[in-house]
Scaffold this motif. Structure first.
Motif, PDB file in Angstrom:
ATOM      1  N   VAL A  13       0.854  -1.180   0.000  1.00  0.00           N
ATOM      2  CA  VAL A  13       0.000   0.000   0.000  1.00  0.00           C
ATOM      3  C   VAL A  13       0.894   1.236   0.000  1.00  0.00           C
ATOM      4  O   VAL A  13       2.095   1.158   0.222  1.00  0.00           O
ATOM      5  N   GLY A  14       0.279   2.392  -0.280  1.00  0.00           N
ATOM      6  CA  GLY A  14       1.048   3.624  -0.313  1.00  0.00           C
ATOM      7  C   GLY A  14       1.830   3.764  -1.603  1.00  0.00           C
ATOM      8  O   GLY A  14       1.380   3.361  -2.686  1.00  0.00           O
ATOM      9  N   GLU A  15       3.018   4.313  -1.502  1.00  0.00           N
ATOM     10  CA  GLU A  15       3.859   4.626  -2.674  1.00  0.00           C
ATOM     11  C   GLU A  15       4.164   3.394  -3.525  1.00  0.00           C
ATOM     12  O   GLU A  15       4.324   3.487  -4.738  1.00  0.00           O
ATOM     13  N   GLN A  23      14.256   0.816  -1.832  1.00  0.00           N
ATOM     14  CA  GLN A  23      13.000   1.532  -2.083  1.00  0.00           C
ATOM     15  C   GLN A  23      11.931   1.114  -1.066  1.00  0.00           C
ATOM     16  O   GLN A  23      11.106   1.940  -0.655  1.00  0.00           O
ATOM     17  N   VAL A  24      11.941  -0.168  -0.680  1.00  0.00           N
ATOM     18  CA  VAL A  24      11.039  -0.606   0.387  1.00  0.00           C
ATOM     19  C   VAL A  24      11.319   0.216   1.649  1.00  0.00           C
ATOM     20  O   VAL A  24      10.401   0.752   2.285  1.00  0.00           O
ATOM     21  N   ALA A  25      12.601   0.327   2.011  1.00  0.00           N
ATOM     22  CA  ALA A  25      12.977   1.065   3.220  1.00  0.00           C
ATOM     23  C   ALA A  25      12.568   2.537   3.129  1.00  0.00           C
ATOM     24  O   ALA A  25      12.170   3.139   4.132  1.00  0.00           O
ATOM     25  N   ARG A  79       3.104   4.288   5.855  1.00  0.00           N
ATOM     26  CA  ARG A  79       2.928   5.184   7.004  1.00  0.00           C
ATOM     27  C   ARG A  79       3.731   4.637   8.171  1.00  0.00           C
ATOM     28  O   ARG A  79       4.211   3.507   8.147  1.00  0.00           O
ATOM     29  N   MET A  80       3.842   5.452   9.222  1.00  0.00           N
ATOM     30  CA  MET A  80       4.471   5.038  10.476  1.00  0.00           C
ATOM     31  C   MET A  80       3.401   5.043  11.557  1.00  0.00           C
ATOM     32  O   MET A  80       2.734   6.061  11.765  1.00  0.00           O
ATOM     33  N   GLU A  81       3.233   3.917  12.231  1.00  0.00           N
ATOM     34  CA  GLU A  81       2.260   3.819  13.314  1.00  0.00           C
ATOM     35  C   GLU A  81       2.967   3.871  14.666  1.00  0.00           C
ATOM     36  O   GLU A  81       4.130   3.474  14.783  1.00  0.00           O
ATOM     37  N   LYS A 102       8.024   3.689  16.769  1.00  0.00           N
ATOM     38  CA  LYS A 102       7.500   3.870  15.420  1.00  0.00           C
ATOM     39  C   LYS A 102       7.506   2.527  14.706  1.00  0.00           C
ATOM     40  O   LYS A 102       8.502   1.799  14.744  1.00  0.00           O
ATOM     41  N   PHE A 103       6.398   2.188  14.054  1.00  0.00           N
ATOM     42  CA  PHE A 103       6.259   0.898  13.379  1.00  0.00           C
ATOM     43  C   PHE A 103       5.914   1.156  11.910  1.00  0.00           C
ATOM     44  O   PHE A 103       4.805   1.602  11.603  1.00  0.00           O
TER      45      PHE A 103
END
Length: 279
Positions: A83-85, A96-98, A103-105, A124-125
């Protein structure tokens, strides 16, 4: 010896996660009194592993692309679960994954307090995939999807450490015999060995939890035995790691876990992605 190729930026390997996203993944995992759904536990385990892989491959100049990673969901659809970018993408370089979590939860984590106890702290997760549970279990389609990814990969990197496909499921395929798709995956190979396929069955049908068996005699039903038969034998370095974690292993030990709880999920993913020296 097979499965000894050096993993480097010039000769990376691929990891493909196949994640069952069928409706039954809303059921609780392991102990039925537990609050956590299978879908939540599996998503958290993969997100945590992506974090750990990124940390493992981080050097002064940034995260090195020792791995390219795909997370493929199968339920109402079959395709990228990012999800996301990264949404819609298949094999993504680890750097690129990193760089692009969706988002950060804020999560609560227990850490040592220095006096023999534990205290809760906020951490932060990063999240790359969300828990999804909708539709049937088109596992055969998902396996064939993965087979296409690894086929293209081994053509591009014919001498690399073989790609690893990890299938996490809680139910029986409803689109044909998954042995066919599994055989298609493991028919591909690099100069270093055949593509590896491991299976994790997060079952709620009862039976003794079983991790990394070397035979199917203790497995409780035909479906568990089928997933065992689909699973690759663990290479020697993964067997050694499994043994260090307390598992009884032999040369016939397979990458299969049955009736897993959350600890088994996390440990399975770690063993299944434990590769050789990174350079």
């Amino acid at each position: 010896m097979p499965y000894t190729a050096e993993i480097s930026r010039a000769n990376p390997t691929a990891i493909v996660f196949l994640v069952d996203q069928s409706t039954s993944m809303t059921d609780p995992i392991g102990d039925r009194s537990a609050a956590q759904r299978k879908a939540d536990v599996v998503a958290d385990a993969i997100n945590r592993l992506l974090t750990e892989l990124s940390v493992k491959c981080a050097k002064e100049e940034g995260v090195r692309d020792y791995f390219h990673v795909a997370v493929i969901g199968y339920g109402s659809t079959v395709g990228s679960a990012f999800v996301g970018e990264l949404a819609g993408r298949d094999l993504v370089p680890l750097s690129q994954v990193a760089d692009f979590p969706a988002r950060m939860e804020e999560r609560i984590k227990k850490v040592p307090d220095g006096a023999g106890g534990l205290v809760e702290t906020q951490v932060k997760f990063p999240v790359w995939m969300d828990p999804v549970a909708h539709g049937g279990t088109p596992m055969n389609r998902a396996l064939r999807y993965a087979a296409q990814l690894v086929r293209d990969w081994v053509q591009r990197y014919p001498g690399c450490f073989p790609p690893i496909v990890l299938n996490l499921t809680d139910g029986e395929a409803n689109d044909g015999d998954p042995i066919e798709g599994a055989d298609e995956i493991t028919s591909h190979a690099t100069a270093d060995g055949g593509v590896l396929l491991f299976n994790l069955h997060v079952s709620d049908s009862g039976g003794e939890p079983t991790a990394f068996p070397d035979s199917q005699t203790e497995l409780p039903d035909a479906y568990a035995r089928q997933l065992f038969a689909m699973s690759s034998t663990l290479p020697s370095h993964m067997r050694s790691y499994a043994a260090s974690q307390g598992h009884a292993v032999s040369e016939n030990t397979r990458g299969f876990v049955y009736n897993a709880d959350i600890t088994s999920v996390v440990q399975f993913l770690d063993i299944g992605t434990r590769a050789t020296e990174l350079r």
